[in-house]
Design a protein around this motif. Structure first.
Motif, PDB file in Angstrom:
ATOM      1  N   GLN A  91       7.008  -0.831   6.469  1.00 19.62           N
ATOM      2  CA  GLN A  91       7.314  -2.027   7.250  1.00 19.62           C
ATOM      3  C   GLN A  91       6.515  -2.086   8.551  1.00 19.62           C
ATOM      4  N   HIS A  92       6.431  -0.965   9.278  1.00 18.91           N
ATOM      5  CA  HIS A  92       5.832  -1.008  10.613  1.00 18.91           C
ATOM      6  C   HIS A  92       4.402  -0.479  10.668  1.00 18.91           C
ATOM      7  N   PHE A  93       4.072   0.461   9.796  1.00 14.66           N
ATOM      8  CA  PHE A  93       2.776   1.141   9.924  1.00 14.66           C
ATOM      9  C   PHE A  93       2.012   1.186   8.601  1.00 14.66           C
ATOM     10  N   PRO A  94       1.641   0.015   8.068  1.00 15.59           N
ATOM     11  CA  PRO A  94       0.956   0.013   6.770  1.00 15.59           C
ATOM     12  C   PRO A  94      -0.313   0.882   6.755  1.00 15.59           C
ATOM     13  N   ASN A  95      -0.969   1.022   7.904  1.00 15.48           N
ATOM     14  CA  ASN A  95      -2.166   1.878   7.927  1.00 15.48           C
ATOM     15  C   ASN A  95      -1.829   3.333   7.612  1.00 15.48           C
ATOM     16  N   LEU A  96      -0.649   3.761   8.059  1.00 13.94           N
ATOM     17  CA  LEU A  96      -0.258   5.157   7.791  1.00 13.94           C
ATOM     18  C   LEU A  96       0.004   5.379   6.310  1.00 13.94           C
ATOM     19  N   VAL A  97       0.541   4.356   5.649  1.00 14.25           N
ATOM     20  CA  VAL A  97       0.747   4.462   4.199  1.00 14.25           C
ATOM     21  C   VAL A  97      -0.618   4.601   3.518  1.00 14.25           C
ATOM     22  N   LYS A  98      -1.575   3.782   3.972  1.00 16.10           N
ATOM     23  CA  LYS A  98      -2.909   3.847   3.364  1.00 16.10           C
ATOM     24  C   LYS A  98      -3.573   5.189   3.644  1.00 16.10           C
TER      25      LYS A  98
END
Ligand SMILES: Cc1cc2nc3c(=O)[nH]c(=O)nc-3n(C[C@H](O)[C@H](O)[C@H](O)COP(=O)(O)OP(=O)(O)OC[C@H]3O[C@@H](n4cnc5c(N)ncnc54)[C@H](O)[C@@H]3O)c2cc1C
Ligand code: FES
Ligand code: FES
Lengths: 288, 159
Positions: A91-98
């Motif tokens: 939800q907040h940090f899509p870059n971290l998921v990537k």
């Protein structure tokens, strides 16, 4: 060749307090061990100097993710898989998921930890650009207490960190972006899985009144450590999305990088491709 | 110099106890102390996946796991997939679809694929590629492995 087993000793502290006590008794003589996905490779190759390992993997104090109104606080032992599976991170940090998804392959993601990725201090690590883009902070713990450091001040050179010999990385604190946000992450490696970055760019921008109200860009593999692209950021801050100074920002990015030739890519390649990533990021931002 | 530790772990449902160096690799403990030689060593650096096992239900590279971190853990190796003479759906599908040639990658491939189907019962091609991305095969070209995983997933779903 393998490390010679009898030269290596392991302590398994039962609590964080015990771990810190051990480290304080002989600062610098213990090597913290988390998921082992960096350390075991060096060890298996026979290139690790004999050491006393301090196994952190059973320390509950370093596990778990806490969420409050303004931030997420990741325990040092948070794995890439846990990042991928955490709804609040999506939800907040899509870059971290990537970043997590782009790291190694599943078996590495199940074991490798966020703190290990940071403390290993590879310029090519894939979560640091995202952490820089989100303005993360680190909480370091020692017998002297807890200390907070802005992540963009933590790397002080190639494998040099603002971390004392008796300190451990305890938490990674990432403030939740407010307002209308734009997120960009792209890693360029030889293949999608199991490839170390040739270059990596992560960005977060806050958009207000059609302008870039806040911007942080994190870069990997183009300097001795993960770096903020402060010159490119300065060229873009305050500018309207409708007329972003793309050429000036690409030019400014040159001053943010000091890429080298190595087995994965040439300095020239890194310089060109990283500027192209910025170009792609800005095209997406212009349409955001 | 470090003392050996008494390592207790459950492998494929059976409790084992071994006296090992705390920094021995789980891979060596399995192969040399427990004589479970189905798990292979390819690269020894986390790249190839030949050493893949399930540790407490998650796929790991056993070449990167120090024994001390497996203390009290539950491990599944390729020896634990069949039930007696009955191959698992995946093992059977690898046979039918020629998912193995030299076979060196196969034990690790089977563990990663087993884990994938547990997490994601009806995987797409992309999900299979993601789940098996850490398992390298030098022989098959992967197409037949994909076929095998799809067919095993369908078989499981139909049960
Ligand atoms: C096949 C393979 C592929 C990989 N691919 C990628 C990739 O694509 N991208 C990427 O970024 N990385 C990659 N890595 C590197 C590695 O997986 C990551 O850097 C991982 O995050 C390391 O975490 P760990 O817990 O396994 O670290 P460990 O090996 O346990 O430790 C690494 C370092 O951090 C220190 N440390 C660990 N925890 C702490 C703490 N809490 N406080 C202080 N110091 C600490 C250790 O002392 C050591 O110096 C790969 C590794 C392998 C083997
Ligand atoms: S032998 Fe462990 S990943 Fe290759
Ligand atoms: S069958 Fe030979 S490596 Fe896969």
């Amino acid at each position: 060749m393998r490390g010679y087993l009898p030269d290596f000793d392991v302590r398994v502290p039962a609590s964080l307090g015990e771990a810190l006590e051990l480290m304080a008794q002989a600062p610098g003589s213990y090597t913290p061990l988390a998921g082992g996905t960096d350390l075991m490779v060096v060890y298996n190759a026979g290139r690790l100097k004999p050491t006393h390992f301090l196994d952190l993997s059973r320390l509950a104090e370093l596990r778990g993710t806490e969420e409050d109104a303004t931030s997420l606080r990741f325990g040092a032992l948070t794995t890439f898989t846990e990042l991928r599976e955490c709804r609040a991170v999506h939800q907040h940090f899509p870059n971290l998921v990537k970043s997590a998804r782009a790291t190694g392959a599943l078996a590495i993601q199940n074991r490798g930890t966020l703190a290990g990725n940071i403390a290993n201090a590879s310029p090519a690590a894939d979560t640091p650009p995202s952490l820089l883009a989100y303005g993360a902070e680190l909480a370091l713990v020692s017998p002297r207490g807890l200390r907070r450091v802005a992540y963009d001040q933590f790397h002080q050179g190639y494998k040099r960190l603002d971390m004392a010999a008796d300190e451990l990385l305890a938490r990674i604190i990432v403030p939740k972006p407010l307002g209308r946000g734009f997120h960009y992450f792209r890693k360029v490696g030889t293949r999608q899985a199991q490839a170390i970055s040739k270059t990596c760019l992560a960005a977060y921008a806050r958009i207000e009144d059609g302008c870039v109200a806040e911007l942080r860009i994190g870069l990997g593999s183009v300097a001795p450590a993960p770096v903020r692209a402060r010159n490119a950021e300065a060229a873009l801050l305050g500018k309207p999305l409708a007329s972003l100074p793309v050429a000036a920002a690409r030019e400014a990015l040159l001053a943010d990088m000091s890429p080298i030739d190595d087995i994965r890519a040439t300095a020239h390649y890194r310089s060109v491709v990283t500027r192209n990533l910025l170009g792609q990021m800005l095209r997406e931002l212009a349409n955001a | 110099m470090a003392e050996c530790i008494d390592l207790n772990l459950k492998v494929n449902g059976t409790e084992y106890r071994a006296s090992v160096h705390p920094f021995a690799r789980l891979l060596d403990v399995l192969r040399e102390d427990l004589r479970l030689t189905g798990t292979k060593e390819g690269c020894g650096e986390g790249e190839c996946g030949a050493c893949t096992v399930l540790l407490n239900g998650r796929v790991v590279n056993s070449c990167l796991v120090p024994a001390v971190q497996a203390q009290g853990a539950e491990v599944v190796t390729v020896e634990g997939l069949a039930e007696g003479e009955n191959l698992s759906s995946l093992q059977a599908a690898f046979l039918t679809h020629n998912g193995a040639q030299c076979g060196f990658c196969t034990p690790g491939m089977l563990l990663s694929a087993t884990d994938l189907i547990n997490r994601c019962p009806n995987p797409s091609d992309d999900e299979i590629r993601d789940g098996l991305a850490g398992n390298l095969c030098r022989c098959t070209g992967y197409a037949k492995i994909l076929d095998a995983v799809h067919s095993a997933a369908e078989r499981e779903a139909a049960r």
